[in-house]
Scaffold this motif. Structure first.
Motif, PDB file in Angstrom:
ATOM      1  N   ARG A 116     -26.617 -22.127 -13.422  1.00 32.85           N
ATOM      2  CA  ARG A 116     -26.789 -22.852 -12.161  1.00 32.85           C
ATOM      3  C   ARG A 116     -25.611 -22.638 -11.212  1.00 32.85           C
ATOM      4  O   ARG A 116     -25.729 -22.902 -10.022  1.00 32.85           O
ATOM      5  CB  ARG A 116     -26.946 -24.346 -12.443  1.00 32.85           C
ATOM      6  N   GLU A 133     -25.630 -20.484  -6.897  1.00 28.13           N
ATOM      7  CA  GLU A 133     -24.590 -21.211  -6.183  1.00 28.13           C
ATOM      8  C   GLU A 133     -23.251 -20.670  -6.660  1.00 28.13           C
ATOM      9  O   GLU A 133     -23.064 -20.479  -7.870  1.00 28.13           O
ATOM     10  CB  GLU A 133     -24.654 -22.714  -6.508  1.00 28.13           C
ATOM     11  N   ARG A 187     -19.954 -22.573  -1.992  1.00 31.12           N
ATOM     12  CA  ARG A 187     -20.489 -23.927  -1.849  1.00 31.12           C
ATOM     13  C   ARG A 187     -19.333 -24.929  -1.805  1.00 31.12           C
ATOM     14  O   ARG A 187     -19.422 -25.960  -1.148  1.00 31.12           O
ATOM     15  CB  ARG A 187     -21.367 -24.213  -3.079  1.00 31.12           C
ATOM     16  N   ARG A 188     -18.294 -24.654  -2.544  1.00 27.29           N
ATOM     17  CA  ARG A 188     -17.143 -25.545  -2.544  1.00 27.29           C
ATOM     18  C   ARG A 188     -15.899 -24.741  -2.919  1.00 27.29           C
ATOM     19  O   ARG A 188     -15.989 -23.750  -3.649  1.00 27.29           O
ATOM     20  CB  ARG A 188     -17.318 -26.698  -3.530  1.00 27.29           C
ATOM     21  N   GLU A 229     -18.486 -33.118 -11.542  1.00 33.91           N
ATOM     22  CA  GLU A 229     -18.754 -33.409 -10.130  1.00 33.91           C
ATOM     23  C   GLU A 229     -20.038 -32.732  -9.661  1.00 33.91           C
ATOM     24  O   GLU A 229     -20.694 -33.207  -8.741  1.00 33.91           O
ATOM     25  CB  GLU A 229     -17.563 -32.986  -9.264  1.00 33.91           C
ATOM     26  N   PHE A 230     -20.398 -31.617 -10.293  1.00 36.69           N
ATOM     27  CA  PHE A 230     -21.641 -30.928  -9.941  1.00 36.69           C
ATOM     28  C   PHE A 230     -22.801 -31.391 -10.830  1.00 36.69           C
ATOM     29  O   PHE A 230     -23.907 -30.905 -10.684  1.00 36.69           O
ATOM     30  CB  PHE A 230     -21.464 -29.411 -10.079  1.00 36.69           C
ATOM     31  N   GLY A 273     -18.679 -37.662  -7.132  1.00 35.10           N
ATOM     32  CA  GLY A 273     -17.826 -38.395  -6.205  1.00 35.10           C
ATOM     33  C   GLY A 273     -18.571 -39.334  -5.270  1.00 35.10           C
ATOM     34  O   GLY A 273     -17.953 -40.127  -4.579  1.00 35.10           O
ATOM     35  N   ALA A 274     -19.902 -39.291  -5.232  1.00 35.80           N
ATOM     36  CA  ALA A 274     -20.627 -40.121  -4.278  1.00 35.80           C
ATOM     37  C   ALA A 274     -20.554 -41.587  -4.695  1.00 35.80           C
ATOM     38  O   ALA A 274     -20.708 -41.920  -5.865  1.00 35.80           O
ATOM     39  CB  ALA A 274     -22.073 -39.680  -4.209  1.00 35.80           C
ATOM     40  N   PRO A 275     -20.271 -42.477  -3.754  1.00 34.92           N
ATOM     41  CA  PRO A 275     -20.204 -43.891  -4.116  1.00 34.92           C
ATOM     42  C   PRO A 275     -21.580 -44.411  -4.510  1.00 34.92           C
ATOM     43  O   PRO A 275     -22.580 -43.918  -4.032  1.00 34.92           O
ATOM     44  CB  PRO A 275     -19.698 -44.567  -2.849  1.00 34.92           C
ATOM     45  N   MET A 309     -23.836 -27.160   2.825  1.00 36.74           N
ATOM     46  CA  MET A 309     -23.621 -26.858   4.232  1.00 36.74           C
ATOM     47  C   MET A 309     -24.937 -26.987   5.017  1.00 36.74           C
ATOM     48  O   MET A 309     -25.124 -26.374   6.049  1.00 36.74           O
ATOM     49  CB  MET A 309     -23.047 -25.446   4.418  1.00 36.74           C
ATOM     50  N   ASP A 310     -25.889 -27.773   4.507  1.00 37.14           N
ATOM     51  CA  ASP A 310     -27.139 -27.985   5.220  1.00 37.14           C
ATOM     52  C   ASP A 310     -26.863 -28.784   6.483  1.00 37.14           C
ATOM     53  O   ASP A 310     -25.984 -29.632   6.513  1.00 37.14           O
ATOM     54  CB  ASP A 310     -28.114 -28.803   4.365  1.00 37.14           C
ATOM     55  N   PHE A 332     -18.886 -37.632   0.846  1.00 38.66           N
ATOM     56  CA  PHE A 332     -19.433 -38.918   0.414  1.00 38.66           C
ATOM     57  C   PHE A 332     -20.712 -39.272   1.178  1.00 38.66           C
ATOM     58  O   PHE A 332     -21.281 -40.332   0.940  1.00 38.66           O
ATOM     59  CB  PHE A 332     -18.390 -40.024   0.605  1.00 38.66           C
ATOM     60  N   THR A 349     -21.891 -32.349   1.006  1.00 39.19           N
ATOM     61  CA  THR A 349     -21.733 -32.782  -0.382  1.00 39.19           C
ATOM     62  C   THR A 349     -21.615 -31.577  -1.307  1.00 39.19           C
ATOM     63  O   THR A 349     -22.090 -30.489  -0.995  1.00 39.19           O
ATOM     64  CB  THR A 349     -22.918 -33.671  -0.803  1.00 39.19           C
ATOM     65  N   GLY A 350     -20.935 -31.771  -2.427  1.00 34.16           N
ATOM     66  CA  GLY A 350     -20.628 -30.649  -3.302  1.00 34.16           C
ATOM     67  C   GLY A 350     -21.718 -30.314  -4.307  1.00 34.16           C
ATOM     68  O   GLY A 350     -21.641 -29.282  -4.973  1.00 34.16           O
ATOM     69  N   ALA A 351     -22.730 -31.158  -4.453  1.00 34.89           N
ATOM     70  CA  ALA A 351     -23.735 -30.892  -5.492  1.00 34.89           C
ATOM     71  C   ALA A 351     -24.601 -29.698  -5.097  1.00 34.89           C
ATOM     72  O   ALA A 351     -25.022 -29.589  -3.956  1.00 34.89           O
ATOM     73  CB  ALA A 351     -24.602 -32.117  -5.686  1.00 34.89           C
ATOM     74  N   PRO A 352     -24.828 -28.778  -5.999  1.00 35.84           N
ATOM     75  CA  PRO A 352     -25.673 -27.644  -5.647  1.00 35.84           C
ATOM     76  C   PRO A 352     -27.110 -28.100  -5.432  1.00 35.84           C
ATOM     77  O   PRO A 352     -27.550 -29.077  -6.018  1.00 35.84           O
ATOM     78  CB  PRO A 352     -25.573 -26.726  -6.863  1.00 35.84           C
TER      79      PRO A 352
END
Lengths: 264, 264
Positions: free
Chosen positions: A14, A127, A153-154, A172-173, A261-263, B1-2, B173, B260-263
């Protein structure tokens, strides 16, 4: 920091991580050049065969306090020059050593031939993220100058690349190590910790390697999860080969605890 | 980056950021002590009234190359000592300056009185993050030693604290600036850029401030989004006051593009 609910991890790659220094762009060459200049300066004071070893001993002793990067290396060169010369070195020569450090920090980013095309080809299929070690400020400048930032992506700039660091990034991913491959020149920093976690690796050796990065033991039984590439042009096929192997494997649940990291 | 799909941002505070140096723990005191020692060393060579200004001029000129932190500051002190003494300073005295830098890097983390309780009280009501500037390696060590890491949802170590940095963090976030408040001692780094984005701020001045951090212009019309706290004990009430104001406000859609960093 919630505990993860275990559930089966779907097989397949992934995320592909790329190292920066000596994988995307030249770095060690500049350190080697600075070191050679350092040895020429010190040779005006002492005639020693082990200047190189004495510098590395001081660098190594300072790593726990300075971390990686050109500024810490410059401070270690200054300290080594003072120690090696019995404090006889002049302030003017020490300024020359400060300037060696500045030269490293100022050198233009010199991409490895074919690396942009290789990263772009892999980014078309997966990714991709950049995971680079060292001084935050200098690494950010190199990423900016490289012109490659948009492909990733990051961008993760970390102080050490060990299993704990990779586990955090994967958390984090929200990915399991079996879904991740790392591409890099250092067996110690890029390959061994990722294989140890249960991930995949593509090793692309650089023509010179800092002695600190050469000590690595690959975990037993992980050879099937490692590929080698001699040049950037070979990277897409190496990653495709890992992706095929990952798709065919049934790793079970090796997903890491979530640390997104999202609250809530 | 959407690209983000615009939709109304619910009012209310969702995230509180804390600065590290001189907000959670003492820092500037150690730099001041090193600077005083530096001036005593240099005073053995020259009798100048403007040593302090000449050091800052060199530090400031090197910021673009070194970034913030003790290692860059130490290299600037070495360079300044050589320049100020006309290269007459001895290698032994330059080693003393290297050691001043090491003392800064080694100093134990000294929390501000009451800060743990203040952060815990605010964390009971809001998600909290630590956003600290400087050297990655040194800041990570301070976070570890502080014993406060577990209170924070995320630790962000950044090379510069400007509007772009805060926008990136908020993007990760998936929050609008109107949902974010920053707590810190520096108007320049902690308060002005967050207010400029449309966020909220709590300024808690420290008893000494590096001259570089004192230059700040607060955007017009933002006074209603700023509170002051004289001590950590006053922070929870200041944040509660901002939270009440944020809940009552109707900022409309000021959500930032998602990063956000999630793929996908």
């Amino acid at each position: 920091m919630d505990a993860a609910t275990p559930f089966p991890t779907p097989p397949g790659l992934r995320l592909v991580g790329f190292d920066g220094d000596d994988t995307l762009w030249r770095s060690e060459d500049y350190y080697r050049a600075a070191q050679a200049d350092f040895e020429r300066i010190v040779a005006n004071y002492v005639d020693l065969a082990d200047v190189h070893e004495r510098l590395y001993a001081i660098e190594h002793a300072n790593l726990a306090l300075f971390g990686y990067g050109a500024k810490g290396m410059t401070l270690s060169m200054i300290e080594a020059a003072i120690a090696i010369t019995g404090a006889r070195i002049t302030a003017s020569d020490l300024q020359r050593i400060v300037d060696l450090g500045k030269t490293i920090l100022r050198h233009p980013v010199d991409l490895l031939p074919g690396i942009r095309e290789a990263v772009a080809a892999i980014a078309a299929e997966h990714e991709v993220v950049l995971i680079t070690k060292g001084d935050l400020f200098h690494q950010e400048a190199k990423v900016r100058e490289s012109g490659l930032a948009d492909l990733f992506r990051r961008i993760e700039i970390v102080s050490e690349k060990d299993a704990g660091t990779y586990a955090r990034v994967l958390g984090e991913f929200d990915l399991a190590p079996s879904q991740f491959a790392m591409v890099g020149n250092s067996l110690r920093s890029d390959i061994a910790p990722v294989l140890a976690l249960g991930g995949w690796g593509v090793h692309m050796p650089y023509h010179v390697t800092w002695v600190h990065e050469t000590h690595a033991e690959l975990p037993d039984g992980t050879a099937a999860r490692l590929r080698a590439a001699a040049t950037p042009a070979e990277l897409p096929a190496a990653v495709a080969s890992l992706a095929a192997a990952a798709a065919a494997s049934t790793p079970g649940d090796t997903r890491l605890p979530s640390a997104t990291g999202a609250p809530a």
